[in-house]
Every structure is written in C-alpha cells, then in structure tokens.
Write an enzyme that holds these catalytic residues in place. Structure first.
Site, short mmCIF file in Angstrom:
data_model
loop_
_atom_site.label_atom_id
_atom_site.label_comp_id
_atom_site.label_asym_id
_atom_site.label_seq_id
_atom_site.Cartn_x
_atom_site.Cartn_y
_atom_site.Cartn_z
N ALA A 61 -1.91 1.17 -4.87
CA ALA A 61 -0.98 1.59 -5.92
C ALA A 61 -0.33 0.36 -6.53
CB ALA A 61 0.09 2.48 -5.30
N GLY A 102 -3.91 2.70 -1.68
CA GLY A 102 -4.58 3.58 -2.63
C GLY A 102 -6.01 3.14 -2.91
N GLU A 105 -7.94 4.70 -0.33
CA GLU A 105 -8.01 6.15 -0.59
C GLU A 105 -9.01 6.47 -1.69
OE1 GLU A 105 -3.66 6.44 -0.88
OE2 GLU A 105 -3.82 7.99 0.65
N1 COA Z 1 0.71 -3.75 -6.88
C1 COA Z 1 1.14 -4.60 -7.84
N2 COA Z 1 0.94 -5.92 -7.80
C2 COA Z 1 0.28 -6.40 -6.74
C3 COA Z 1 -0.19 -5.56 -5.70
C4 COA Z 1 0.05 -4.18 -5.81
N3 COA Z 1 -0.37 -3.32 -4.89
N4 COA Z 1 -0.80 -6.33 -4.79
C5 COA Z 1 -0.73 -7.59 -5.25
N5 COA Z 1 -0.07 -7.62 -6.41
C6 COA Z 1 0.20 -8.80 -7.27
C7 COA Z 1 1.19 -9.75 -6.62
O1 COA Z 1 2.53 -9.37 -6.90
C8 COA Z 1 0.82 -11.06 -7.28
O2 COA Z 1 1.36 -11.05 -8.57
P1 COA Z 1 1.87 -12.40 -9.25
O3 COA Z 1 0.67 -13.30 -9.28
O4 COA Z 1 2.37 -11.96 -10.57
O5 COA Z 1 2.92 -12.89 -8.33
C9 COA Z 1 -0.69 -10.95 -7.43
O6 COA Z 1 -0.99 -9.55 -7.37
C10 COA Z 1 -1.47 -11.65 -6.32
O7 COA Z 1 -0.96 -11.20 -5.08
P2 COA Z 1 -0.67 -12.22 -3.89
O8 COA Z 1 -0.10 -11.44 -2.76
O9 COA Z 1 0.12 -13.38 -4.39
O10 COA Z 1 -2.16 -12.72 -3.62
P3 COA Z 1 -2.96 -12.88 -2.29
O11 COA Z 1 -4.31 -13.28 -2.67
O12 COA Z 1 -2.19 -13.73 -1.33
O13 COA Z 1 -3.03 -11.42 -1.61
C11 COA Z 1 -3.39 -9.06 -1.47
C12 COA Z 1 -3.70 -10.37 -2.24
C13 COA Z 1 -3.97 -7.92 -2.27
C14 COA Z 1 -4.01 -9.12 -0.09
C15 COA Z 1 -1.87 -8.90 -1.33
O14 COA Z 1 -1.30 -9.05 -2.59
C16 COA Z 1 -1.41 -7.60 -0.76
O15 COA Z 1 -1.45 -7.38 0.43
N6 COA Z 1 -0.88 -6.71 -1.63
C17 COA Z 1 -0.23 -5.51 -1.22
C18 COA Z 1 -1.17 -4.39 -1.06
C19 COA Z 1 -0.40 -3.12 -0.72
O16 COA Z 1 0.57 -3.11 -0.02
N7 COA Z 1 -0.91 -2.02 -1.26
C20 COA Z 1 -0.40 -0.74 -0.97
C21 COA Z 1 0.63 -0.34 -1.92
S1 COA Z 1 1.32 1.21 -1.41
#
Ligand code: COA
Length: 687
Positions: A61, A102, A105
């Site tokens: 999400a 998501g 999912e």
């Molecule tokens: N929604 C919105 N933005 C997201 C996102 C999400 N679910 N996941 C990552 N982003 C954004 C970050 O805020 C960041 O934005 P920015 O560059 O403007 O700061 C960008 O994507 C890159 O994320 P970052 O965490 O810096 O990169 P990474 O390569 O270290 O890690 C992920 C990538 C996907 C592993 C990590 O971002 C993550 O774990 N995200 C959360 C996933 C999550 O919790 N999803 C469930 C939501 S209910």
C-alpha cells in the site's frame, strides 16, 4: 487463397511501473484493473503475467495515502485483487525485488506465483500497527498452513523466495528467466481443463488454525500485548477457519479499527521520520566521497562489532591494534560471529569465508593508508583519542574520512590535533555495533559537507539508521537519556524503589527499565564518568549518590552479580534487596526528603517530561536538525516504544497547558541548575 495463420497464443505482459517501489497508490491500482480487463477481453491473449521492476514487484500500500481519502478511492486493492480472481484467463505473478504487504496480497490474488530466488516477500503491516487488509490473513493460512503464516505476519520480516520455496506460497522459484518461466506457467494453466487455482478456494485446516492461534497467543510478549495489532492479527487468522467471505469481512473490520489507532498513527509517523532523517539538510548536500575500505582502530567489543558490520556490508576492513593479543582476541570474536551465523543456517559457509577474506588484521599503522574511512574505537578518554588521532593523521591517506566512535567527547578537541579537521567527524555506534541500528553521525565545527555525506552513505551501506547530530555533550541520544536517568534517580529519593521505576517504564513500553539497563552496562562506567565531572559539578545541584555508594560496595551490576538488583544465573532478582533499599533511604534522608510511594503514571509522566524538556533544549541549540530525528534516535537506540512514536510525538499528543504546568513543577522540584525549556522552544519542537 492462402489460409490465414492462426495467431500464436499470446501472453499479455501487465507491468507494474510506479517507481521507485511500485507502491499501490490509486494510479497503479487503476492500471492493474484496466490492464487485466483489457487483456481478458483481448481475443489474442490467452494468459497474463503481472510483473514489476527489478527492485520491486510491489512494496505494498502507498503509505503516503494512509489517512487521506485516496486510500479508500475505488478501485481499492481488494477490488483489484477481486478483478484478478474473477479473470477467466490465468494471471501469474512474476516476482523480483520485494513483494511486501499489499504487494504480497496482489500476488496472492493471482492464480500462480513465480519468484526469483533473491526476491523478498513478507507482511510488514504489523510494524505499522496494522494487519494485512486485503486478504493475506485469510489466504496465507490456506497456502502455507496457519502456523507458518502467523510466524510470517507476526514478525513482519521479509523472507527470500529461496527460504519460502517449500512453503506452499510459491509455484516456482527460479534463479533466472523469470519472465520465460512465468509466461510458460501461464500458458500451461491456460491449457488445463480444470478451473483456475485460487488461494481463496483452498480448504483450510480448522484444527491447525486453532492450534496455531492458541500457541501464538500464549507466546505474546509484553511489548506485543501492548500493541492492539498483535491480538487483531490472531483474531483475523482465527477467522480464516470460517467461510472465506466471512473471514475477509472480519479482516476488514479489524484492519479499519486499527487504522485510526494511536499506535498505528505513531508507527506511521516513525516510518516517515526515519526516512526523512536519512536525508541531509540542503546546506550540507554534497556528493559522498568514494569508499570501499574501512579501517577500524581498536579490536575490543565495539571495534570488532564495527568490523563485522563493515564486512557484512561487503567492504574491505583493516583492523588495527596495539598488541598482538588484543588483535587476536578481536579476530577470534569476528570469526566466532561468522561461524555462529553459518551454524544457525543464516549464512552460507562459502559466503562467510568470502566476507572474512576481506579482513586485514594488523599491528602496522602504515596499513591505514589503504582505507578511505578510518574509525577509531579505543578507550573513551579524550587524551587517549587525541594521541590515536595524531597517529591517524600521520598514516591515513589524503581525503580519507576520519571518524571517532565517541559517545560523549568533543569532536572539535579531537579534530584539532590533526592537520585536517575538515575530514574529522564522529560516528557513534551503539553496542553491539553489528546489531544496533542507530548510528549518530556527529558534525564537528570544521567537518566538510562531503565528509558528512560519506558518513551518512557508509551508515546506509552498513544497514544502519544514520542520524546527523551537532557536536554537544552526549549528542542527541545520551543527552536525553542522561536527563531521563537523572529524573529516575530523583524518583528513588522521592519514594520509588528501582523496581517500581523499571516496572512503570516497561509497562509504558520501554524495552528495559533504566536501573536494569544500568546494571547491564555496568555501574562502574557511569561512576567513572561522574568522577571525571565531579570537579566541575556545582555543589548546589541535586546530585543522587546512590549509584556511587553501590559502586563503593563493589556492586557494579550484572558483572559482579549485584548492582541495583542481585543476579543468580544471570537472572535479576524481582525486587531490590535491603542493602540497596538502605542506600536509597539514607540518600533521601541526607537530602531531608520524606519518601512517599509514587504511582506508575506519575513515574511515567516524570520520565517523559524530563525527556521532552531536554529534547526542546537540544533542538533549540541545533543539536538535532529535525524534531523527528530525536524520536528516531530514542526509538532505534534507547528502547523507547516505537508505537508511542518517540518523546516528541508523545508530547504532541498531550494537552499543552498540562504539559507546561507539569514541566514547571518538575523543574522546580529538580532544583538548582535544572533548566526549563521555554514555551517558545516547545513551540518549535512540537510544531
Ligand atoms: N508506500 C509509499 N512509499 C514507499 C513505500 C510504501 N509502501 N515503500 C517505500 N516507499 C518510498 C520511501 O518512502 C522512499 O521514498 P523517498 O525516496 O521519497 O524517500 C522510497 O520509496 C524508497 O524507499 P527506501 O526505504 O528508502 O528504499 P530501500 O531500497 O531501502 O527499501 C523497501 C525499499 C521497499 C524494502 C522499503 O522501502 C520498505 O520496506 N517499505 C515499506 C513496505 C511496507 O511496509 N509496506 C506495507 C505497507 S502497509
């Protein structure tokens, strides 16, 4: 007339393309629904593959939509998944990078899943105070069994497709040719006569669900019980024993109730401020210097922990010591770490060898010239550190970043003994340095912007949370922790026992209470520091002698089996003993205090107010660049409950007038020398 060739059966490629991580905002949800419908009605298409980017199938999400109407704008993720499930042509998910929340999912809604072995999949919702809201709580138990499914959702940690290959979640795990494998599988499904497979149609083992939920409920720890999402997750998985639609309904209700909870709000805030804190303010924006080789000076617990973190990040690592024995001990400690990882099945032995092959242990200072970053981790004494920095200055190559791992000392005083203060900064690691996420990057008065940028980049490569701090006593974390610990000591004199304070604060959600922490780190460390500052302490200040008295008795904490608590087999006594109570009572009597018991909520509020006051003071001095940085430090390095957000977030949730009044009272009771943050400072902090 030539007969027309029938077109080859075509697999439609539906790409998820919303950089950087394919989070499922409204635009991407619309794209999925529209593309699946278009492919379904295209007579040339027989099957569909849903594929993301190399970095992400989808990170789930879009967190930035949470709390806005966009989150609930149709098509919602559930609608997109329902479109896939209702599609008459097979839809196969081709997963590379991450499939989280998501994103997972969405893949569960597909008729089959193919993943690259390196892909990471998981349900991180619990870390945001939520449960999955689009079917994972119902489908994972059907695919993987309830126990494995619960373990995945309770931890929130991603697992690789390689680890998940036998779990039932994935149909194929490949090391290459993701598209080819996924499209071949899609064609195979298109040719089968039986109905398309769907996770929702699988039967569920009701007895296994009940057993798994009961077992997980019995194992919930105190921190998990404090967060409503854990119980909600158990309830949702319990509902997977119902008919599928009834279970989905229950999941939805539980998800929506959590969405507005204070815990989820605080955890979302942490998600945001943690990402913000990694970015440097514009005045410091600079390209990091290139680095691939880190030299660590000092092979003690801290030095070897830093070396392990750097090796695990794939860097070349020099380890320098004064004596062969100390060096050997350090190398042995590093070796033990890697062999225990291999033994635990967390690292392949060839990989462990490869990483350790980059370790260069030496007694020779000239080896420093190979490093682009030098990190000193010797005894916490300014004179000792200065003498080490004189040697570093002689041997390090030009342009190397020179870092001191100090927790309190003045970076400028250390930089001043070198000919290149622009390259010097602080890197405050937390022990154990290979485990703890927090890294304070301390900016000296002369530290160059590109040196700071390099330190931040190094922190990220080490998989840490680097926070930029100003150079002031204790930086951000220890400065606030000191104010908090002092307040807790005042509470002993005022009427609480150490266990009352520890209990109240762990009930609030802290990982440990301050007196248990003090015993663990060793009371003698604090004692030495107090002695070092004794000469400059104003005798009118309220100073609690309890810790000094305990040390004089040889009670140094866990290592001597006695400190605030006594220890048998490493386990603390549930209460403090008469000796400690005697010391506490005498300390109060000497100050003329009539002790009276303190209620848990009073203890919690006093401890938090002390933190907030100090946070406002240090923020006004520019020690933290953003108020959110303070919360990131406390949550990631000091066991502050993440679901409360941090002291700043907590203060924002309190009625302001009460906060001001209670601060007046607290500071007055602290007595001489205690500084109250002004309302203007609080305004800035809480803005
Ligand atoms: N929604 C919105 N933005 C997201 C996102 C999400 N679910 N996941 C990552 N982003 C954004 C970050 O805020 C960041 O934005 P920015 O560059 O403007 O700061 C960008 O994507 C890159 O994320 P970052 O965490 O810096 O990169 P990474 O390569 O270290 O890690 C992920 C990538 C996907 C592993 C990590 O971002 C993550 O774990 N995200 C959360 C996933 C999550 O919790 N999803 C469930 C939501 S209910």
């Amino acid at each position: 007339m030539t007969p027309s060739c029938p077109a080859a059966p075509r697999v439609a490629r539906v790409e998820l393309n919303a950089p950087p991580v394919n989070s499922l905002g409204i635009a991407l949800r619309r794209h999925v629904v529209d593309s699946i419908r278009a492919a379904e009605t295209d007579p040339d298409v027989v099957a569909i593959v849903l594929i993301g980017s190399e970095k992400a199938f989808s990170a789930g999400a879009d967190v930035s939509e949470f709390g806005t109407p966009l989150q609930f704008e149709a098509p919602m993720l559930r609608d997109a998944i329902a479109t896939i499930e209702a599609c008459q042509k097979p839809v196969v998910a081709a997963i590379s990078g991450v499939a989280l929340g998501g994103g997972l999912e969405l893949a569960l809604g597909c008729h089959a899943r193919v993943a690259l072995a390196s892909a990471r999949m998981g349900a991180p919702e619990i870390q945001l105070g939520l449960i999955p809201g689009s079917g994972a709580t119902q489908k994972l138990p059907r695919l993987m069994g309830a126990e494995r499914a619960l373990a995945m959702m309770m931890s929130g940690q991603p697992e690789t497709a390689a680890q998940l290959s036998a779990s039932g979640l994935l149909d194929r795990v490949v090391s290459q040719d993701l598209w080819d494998t996924a499209s071949a599988l899609a064609l195979e499904l298109a040719q089968q006569a039986q109905p398309l497979p769907r996770a929702r149609d699988r039967t569920v083992d009701v007895a296994a669900v009940e057993a798994a939920v009961e077992k997980a409920a019995a194992r919930l720890n105190k921190r998990q019980r404090a967060q409503p999402a854990y119980q909600a997750l158990l309830d949702a998985v319990q509902a997977s024993a119902l008919l599928f639609e009834a279970g989905m309904q229950r999941e939805r209700e539980l998800f929506l109730a959590l969405m507005t909870s204070s815990e989820a709000t605080a955890l979302r805030y942490q998600f945001r401020v943690q990402r913000e804190s990694a970015k440097l303010p514009p005045s410091l924006s600079a390209q990091p210097r290139a680095f691939d080789h880190v030299a660590v000076i000092g092979a003690g617990t801290m030095g070897s922990g830093i070396a392990i973190a750097a090796l695990e990040a794939g860097l070349q690592v020099g380890l320098l010591e004064q004596s062969a024995q100390a060096l050997e001990r350090g190398v042995a400690r590093i070796g033990e770490h890697f062999s225990s990882r291999v033994k635990a099945g967390k690292l392949e032995s060839a990989k462990a060898e490869q990483l350790q092959g980059r370790l260069h242990a030496t007694l020779d200072w000239s080896a420093l010239s190979a490093a682009n970053v030098v990190i000193e981790a010797v005894f916490e004494d300014v004179a000792v550190k200065q003498s080490v920095f004189r040697l570093i200055d002689q041997h390090a190559r030009a342009g190397a970043v020179l870092a001191t791992n100090t927790s309190y000392l003045d970076i400028n005083a250390i930089a001043a003994v070198t000919s290149r203060p622009q390259d010097v900064l602080g890197l405050h690691f937390f022990s154990p340095a290979n485990v703890m996420k927090l890294l304070e990057v301390v900016q000296g008065k002369d530290s160059a912007a590109d040196a700071i940028a390099t330190a931040m980049a190094l922190g990220r490569q080490l998989k840490k949370t680097p926070i930029l701090c100003g150079n002031a006593f204790g930086f951000i974390g220890n400065r606030i922790y000191n104010a908090y610990r002092k307040q807790c000591e005042f509470m002993l004199e005022d009427g609480a026992w150490p266990e009352d304070v520890d209990q109240a604060l762990t009930d609030f959600g802290f990982a440990m209470g301050p007196f248990a922490v003090a015993d663990l780190s060793g009371l003698d460390i604090a004692w030495r520091m107090r002695q070092a500052h004794a000469a400059t302490r104003d005798p009118r200040e309220r100073y609690v002698h309890i810790l000094d008295r305990l040390c004089e008795m040889g009670r140094m904490g866990r290592k001597t089996q006695a400190g605030y608590y006594t220890y048998a087999d490493g386990k603390p006594s549930p209460t403090t003993d008469d000796v400690v109570r005697g010391v506490v009572v005498r300390a109060a009597a000497e100050r003329g205090i009539e002790r009276s018991p303190l209620a848990a909520d009073v203890i919690q509020r006093r401890a938090l107010l002390a933190m907030v006051n100090e946070a406002a003071l240090l923020f006004s001095e520019g020690v933290a660049h953003r108020a959110g940085d303070i919360d990131v430090v406390l949550v990631n390095g000091y066991g502050f409950p993440s679901w409360v957000g941090g002291p700043v977030h907590w203060a924002r949730t309190q009625p302001r007038a009460g906060l001001e009044q209670d601060l007046d009272r607290l500071i007055a009771a602290n007595g001489f020398g205690s500084v109250r943050a002004t309302p203007a400072m609080l305004d800035r902090l809480l803005a």
